[in-house]
Design a protein around this motif. Structure first.
Motif, PDB file in Angstrom:
ATOM      1  N   LEU A  16       0.619  -1.313   0.065  1.00 49.92           N
ATOM      2  CA  LEU A  16      -0.004  -0.016   0.046  1.00 49.92           C
ATOM      3  C   LEU A  16       0.876   1.207   0.073  1.00 49.92           C
ATOM      4  CD1 LEU A  16      -2.976  -0.764   2.313  1.00 49.92           C
ATOM      5  CD2 LEU A  16      -2.660  -1.156  -0.193  1.00 49.92           C
ATOM      6  N   THR A  17       2.155   1.060   0.716  1.00 47.89           N
ATOM      7  CA  THR A  17       3.000   2.312   0.556  1.00 47.89           C
ATOM      8  C   THR A  17       3.708   2.558  -0.765  1.00 47.89           C
ATOM      9  OG1 THR A  17       3.414   1.943   2.944  1.00 47.89           O
ATOM     10  CG2 THR A  17       5.278   3.303   1.727  1.00 47.89           C
ATOM     11  N   GLU A  18       4.252   1.342  -1.344  1.00 48.48           N
ATOM     12  CA  GLU A  18       4.951   1.313  -2.709  1.00 48.48           C
ATOM     13  C   GLU A  18       4.227   1.323  -3.709  1.00 48.48           C
ATOM     14  OE1 GLU A  18       8.008   2.125  -2.434  1.00 48.48           O
ATOM     15  OE2 GLU A  18       7.990   2.259  -0.160  1.00 48.48           O
ATOM     16  N   GLY A  19       2.788   0.583  -3.762  1.00 50.26           N
ATOM     17  CA  GLY A  19       2.089   0.362  -4.852  1.00 50.26           C
ATOM     18  C   GLY A  19       2.343  -0.732  -5.479  1.00 50.26           C
ATOM     19  N   ALA A  20       3.239  -1.583  -5.306  1.00 47.34           N
ATOM     20  CA  ALA A  20       3.575  -2.941  -5.986  1.00 47.34           C
ATOM     21  C   ALA A  20       4.297  -3.764  -4.976  1.00 47.34           C
ATOM     22  CB  ALA A  20       4.781  -2.420  -7.021  1.00 47.34           C
ATOM     23  N   GLN A  21       4.665  -5.185  -5.377  1.00 43.43           N
ATOM     24  CA  GLN A  21       5.016  -6.133  -4.537  1.00 43.43           C
ATOM     25  C   GLN A  21       6.495  -5.827  -4.203  1.00 43.43           C
ATOM     26  OE1 GLN A  21       4.486 -10.014  -6.348  1.00 43.43           O
ATOM     27  NE2 GLN A  21       2.599 -10.340  -5.270  1.00 43.43           N
ATOM     28  N   PRO A  22       7.143  -6.226  -3.176  1.00 42.67           N
ATOM     29  CA  PRO A  22       8.501  -6.199  -3.002  1.00 42.67           C
ATOM     30  C   PRO A  22       9.168  -6.879  -4.146  1.00 42.67           C
ATOM     31  CG  PRO A  22       7.549  -6.755  -1.224  1.00 42.67           C
ATOM     32  CD  PRO A  22       6.557  -7.032  -2.103  1.00 42.67           C
ATOM     33  N   LYS A  23      10.615  -6.380  -4.431  1.00 41.57           N
ATOM     34  CA  LYS A  23      11.208  -7.090  -5.621  1.00 41.57           C
ATOM     35  C   LYS A  23      11.722  -8.305  -5.645  1.00 41.57           C
ATOM     36  CE  LYS A  23      12.738  -2.514  -7.798  1.00 41.57           C
ATOM     37  NZ  LYS A  23      13.897  -1.718  -8.050  1.00 41.57           N
ATOM     38  N   SER A  24      11.894  -8.716  -4.153  1.00 41.37           N
ATOM     39  CA  SER A  24      12.562 -10.032  -3.921  1.00 41.37           C
ATOM     40  C   SER A  24      11.937 -10.252  -2.197  1.00 41.37           C
ATOM     41  CB  SER A  24      13.818 -10.171  -4.123  1.00 41.37           C
ATOM     42  OG  SER A  24      14.653  -9.536  -3.163  1.00 41.37           O
ATOM     43  N   VAL A  25      11.706 -11.724  -2.135  1.00 37.60           N
ATOM     44  CA  VAL A  25      11.770 -12.167  -0.574  1.00 37.60           C
ATOM     45  C   VAL A  25      12.985 -11.339   0.026  1.00 37.60           C
ATOM     46  CG1 VAL A  25      11.663 -14.119   0.852  1.00 37.60           C
ATOM     47  CG2 VAL A  25      10.328 -13.874  -1.228  1.00 37.60           C
ATOM     48  N   TYR A  26      14.168 -11.528  -0.425  1.00 37.32           N
ATOM     49  CA  TYR A  26      15.152 -11.224   0.396  1.00 37.32           C
ATOM     50  C   TYR A  26      15.140  -9.734   0.980  1.00 37.32           C
ATOM     51  CZ  TYR A  26      20.168  -9.704   1.236  1.00 37.32           C
ATOM     52  OH  TYR A  26      21.153  -9.374   2.199  1.00 37.32           O
ATOM     53  N   ILE A  27      14.782  -8.915   0.035  1.00 35.95           N
ATOM     54  CA  ILE A  27      14.585  -7.406   0.228  1.00 35.95           C
ATOM     55  C   ILE A  27      13.521  -7.119   1.168  1.00 35.95           C
ATOM     56  CG2 ILE A  27      13.901  -5.070  -0.568  1.00 35.95           C
ATOM     57  CD1 ILE A  27      15.201  -5.936  -3.275  1.00 35.95           C
ATOM     58  N   PHE A  28      12.501  -7.850   1.105  1.00 37.53           N
ATOM     59  CA  PHE A  28      11.291  -7.783   2.215  1.00 37.53           C
ATOM     60  C   PHE A  28      11.844  -8.472   3.467  1.00 37.53           C
ATOM     61  CE2 PHE A  28       7.446  -9.850   4.130  1.00 37.53           C
ATOM     62  CZ  PHE A  28       6.866  -8.725   4.193  1.00 37.53           C
ATOM     63  N   ALA A  29      12.415  -9.407   3.485  1.00 34.61           N
ATOM     64  CA  ALA A  29      12.712  -9.998   4.946  1.00 34.61           C
ATOM     65  C   ALA A  29      13.941  -9.077   5.598  1.00 34.61           C
ATOM     66  CB  ALA A  29      13.326 -11.136   4.435  1.00 34.61           C
ATOM     67  N   LYS A  30      14.552  -8.544   4.707  1.00 32.57           N
ATOM     68  CA  LYS A  30      15.712  -7.575   5.465  1.00 32.57           C
ATOM     69  C   LYS A  30      15.106  -6.306   5.868  1.00 32.57           C
ATOM     70  CE  LYS A  30      20.368  -5.518   4.497  1.00 32.57           C
ATOM     71  NZ  LYS A  30      21.374  -5.459   3.497  1.00 32.57           N
ATOM     72  N   GLN A  31      14.152  -5.817   5.109  1.00 36.60           N
ATOM     73  CA  GLN A  31      13.529  -4.547   5.685  1.00 36.60           C
ATOM     74  C   GLN A  31      12.797  -4.771   7.022  1.00 36.60           C
ATOM     75  OE1 GLN A  31      11.190  -3.291   2.294  1.00 36.60           O
ATOM     76  NE2 GLN A  31      13.018  -2.088   1.461  1.00 36.60           N
ATOM     77  N   ASN A  32      12.315  -5.952   7.207  1.00 40.20           N
ATOM     78  CA  ASN A  32      11.403  -6.477   8.247  1.00 40.20           C
ATOM     79  C   ASN A  32      12.006  -7.159   9.217  1.00 40.20           C
ATOM     80  OD1 ASN A  32       8.419  -5.489   7.593  1.00 40.20           O
ATOM     81  ND2 ASN A  32       9.273  -6.085   5.518  1.00 40.20           N
ATOM     82  N   GLU A  33      13.471  -7.299   9.271  1.00 37.90           N
ATOM     83  CA  GLU A  33      14.187  -7.865  10.261  1.00 37.90           C
ATOM     84  C   GLU A  33      14.015  -9.481  10.569  1.00 37.90           C
ATOM     85  OE1 GLU A  33      13.769  -5.415  13.787  1.00 37.90           O
ATOM     86  OE2 GLU A  33      15.094  -3.656  12.800  1.00 37.90           O
ATOM     87  N   MET A  34      13.841 -10.087   9.411  1.00 41.76           N
ATOM     88  CA  MET A  34      13.557 -11.585   9.539  1.00 41.76           C
ATOM     89  C   MET A  34      14.568 -12.230   8.254  1.00 41.76           C
ATOM     90  SD  MET A  34      10.140 -12.221   7.580  1.00 41.76           S
ATOM     91  CE  MET A  34       9.106 -10.652   8.139  1.00 41.76           C
ATOM     92  N   THR A  35      14.799 -13.379   8.358  1.00 40.51           N
ATOM     93  CA  THR A  35      15.371 -13.975   7.464  1.00 40.51           C
ATOM     94  C   THR A  35      14.444 -14.624   6.239  1.00 40.51           C
ATOM     95  OG1 THR A  35      15.331 -16.151   8.570  1.00 40.51           O
ATOM     96  CG2 THR A  35      17.091 -14.722   8.942  1.00 40.51           C
TER      97      THR A  35
END
Length: 217
Positions: A16-35
């Motif tokens: 909802l903030t970016e208007g699109a899915q994250p580019k990868s699970v890696y990026i999403f996980a890193k931004q949310n402090e998970m592996t």
């Protein structure tokens, strides 16, 4: 530690903030402090996250409406109306996410992949209440057609969902009206009608010699 709920919340906030899915699970996980491993422990893809969120709406709706004291007294029609009203009341607070996921689905007649789990839950519920309705004679048990009742109810659900997406009335009151009229019309079609009586009469005549013998022609 990541949980199903925390991943879903983080995903909704991101799209909802970016208007699109994250580019990868890696990026999403890193931004949310998970592996990545923590993410994949619960979901195989971002699409799976969206499917699970929609399925969760249906599951939560069913839990809430079945907990009502009057639930056991409801006829099939009332149970269907209760689900429709409850579901659309629930997703009001997630309208932005709902519209985001719906608008990015390919157009066509097949069920969008994001609704696959939701449809399974809905059809199980529809099967349950429709069988009750047939057993109590609230609904007509028509050969061949009775099995398609749940399909008609799903089509009605999808129609209301699309109506809700474009509804700009205060409190979505027009959607409530669409639910009332649509579900009632659908259940009217499921009930016994003069056509059923005519059909039964035709079968009776066929089994008992038809018009000619009875009328002496």
């Amino acid at each position: 530690m990541a949980t199903i709920e925390s991943i879903q919340d983080a995903y909704i906030d991101y799209v909802l903030t970016e208007g699109a899915q994250p580019k990868s699970v890696y990026i999403f996980a890193k931004q949310n402090e998970m592996t990545e491993a923590e993410f994949y422990q619960f979901f195989g893809s971002f699409e799976a996250v969206e499917q699970n969120i929609w399925a969760g709406f249906a599951t939560k709706t069913l839990t809430e409406i079945k907990a009502q004291e009057v639930w056991a007294q409801y006829a099939a029609r009332e149970k269907a109306l209760s689900f429709f009203y409850g579901f659309f009341e629930l997703i009001k607070s997630s309208r932005s996410f709902a519209i985001y996921t719906i608008n990015k689905q390919p157009k066509g007649f097949s069920t969008p992949r994001v609704f696959e789990q939701l449809k399974d839950i809905f059809e199980n519920f529809a099967d349950e209440i429709l069988k009750e309705g047939i057993e109590t004679a609230e609904l007509s048990d028509r050969k061949f057609f009775s099995k398609r009742y749940k399909d008609a109810l799903w089509i009605q659900f999808v129609f209301v969902l699309n109506f809700w997406v474009h509804d700009n009335s205060a409190g979505f009151e027009k959607t409530d009206e669409a639910i009332e009229k649509g579900v009632n019309v659908t259940f009217d079609l499921f009930q016994r009608s003069p056509i059923d009586n005519l059909f039964e009469y035709g079968k009776f005549l066929a089994k008992n010699g038809g018009f000619k013998e009875k009328m002496g022609f």
